[in-house]
Write an enzyme that holds these catalytic residues in place. Sequence first.
Site: not given
Ligand code: NAP
Length: 277
Positions: A19-20, A48, A53, A163, A191
């Site tokens: 949900t970031w 998550d 966020y 994570q 993540y």
């Molecule tokens: P991610 O899930 O790898 O990628 C998200 C991005 O990809 C968004 O821009 C999304 O845009 C796009 N997307 C999603 N599905 C897609 C698809 N099928 N085709 C094309 N584009 C797609 O990156 P993330 O958000 O950094 O990581 C996921 C989650 O992990 C976060 O949201 C957060 O909850 C967690 N996180 C944790 C940490 C930590 O330090 N613990 C750090 C980073 C992330 P749309 O929304 O427009 O689809």
Amino acid sequence: MRSVRLPGGETVAALGMGTWHIGDRGATRSEEIATLREGLDLGLTLIDTAEMYGEGAAEELVGEAIAGRRDEAFIVSKVYPHNASRRGVVAACERSLERLGTDRIDLYLLHWRGSVPFAETIAGFEALQAAGKIRHFGVSNLDIGDMREWWTHAPGRAVATNQILYNLGRRGPEWDLLPWLAERSIPVMAYSPIEQARLVRHAGLAAFARTQGMTPAQAALAWLLAQDGVIAIPKTGNRARLKENAGAAALDLDAAQMAELDRLFPPPEGAIPLEML
Ligand code: NAP
């Protein structure tokens, strides 16, 4: 939906939802809520989030999405390191509970290591567990040295996950961190599993996915889900992309497909410090 076993025996969905940046823009809010609710329908029941966020905005949106459906969801949230003192972690959790509109967080993580000693954070987590405000606790962004230190604190051994940044393009943890966690049956929560959409644009992965009848995002997620004890939490605020991502859970990559992905994204040949996004 595939599942992953937490230490202690409870199982959670291996494919969840991040949900970031969700809730950052008012214009997309209703689609984002609808996406999370559809994710619950599709079995992506692990959500998550973090106090970081949108400085609480994502937790509020999650609260709206799970309203009336709390028991279907497994909520993961995270405390800022600067709030992770014995008392600070309790206060931060109470603020998160308020925003989430619930009486408990299923899994509460230390977001990354700060200056507060681990013993204090662990004591705060234990107090929250005793009060029923969190069900499990865990960590995030801890490399092997930090994990070893965490492990020296006996109550910290109840850690339910680490994570970390782990995806096809970031395979460093396979060298030492993942084996260390696997030896202790601690699941990994991967993540940025599609590298914030950069993997979708990777020419080699796109070509592989095309020939295999899947999308690049599905290939990246299926590769993570093929591994025991790995949970993936892609973020999307769009229902079509959510359905696409959910499709990865039905894919079983065979040995030849895994070998081709190893060729495109070679495993590490030595220790690489844990990366963070
Ligand atoms: P991610 O899930 O790898 O990628 C998200 C991005 O990809 C968004 O821009 C999304 O845009 C796009 N997307 C999603 N599905 C897609 C698809 N099928 N085709 C094309 N584009 C797609 O990156 P993330 O958000 O950094 O990581 C996921 C989650 O992990 C976060 O949201 C957060 O909850 C967690 N996180 C944790 C940490 C930590 O330090 N613990 C750090 C980073 C992330 P749309 O929304 O427009 O689809």
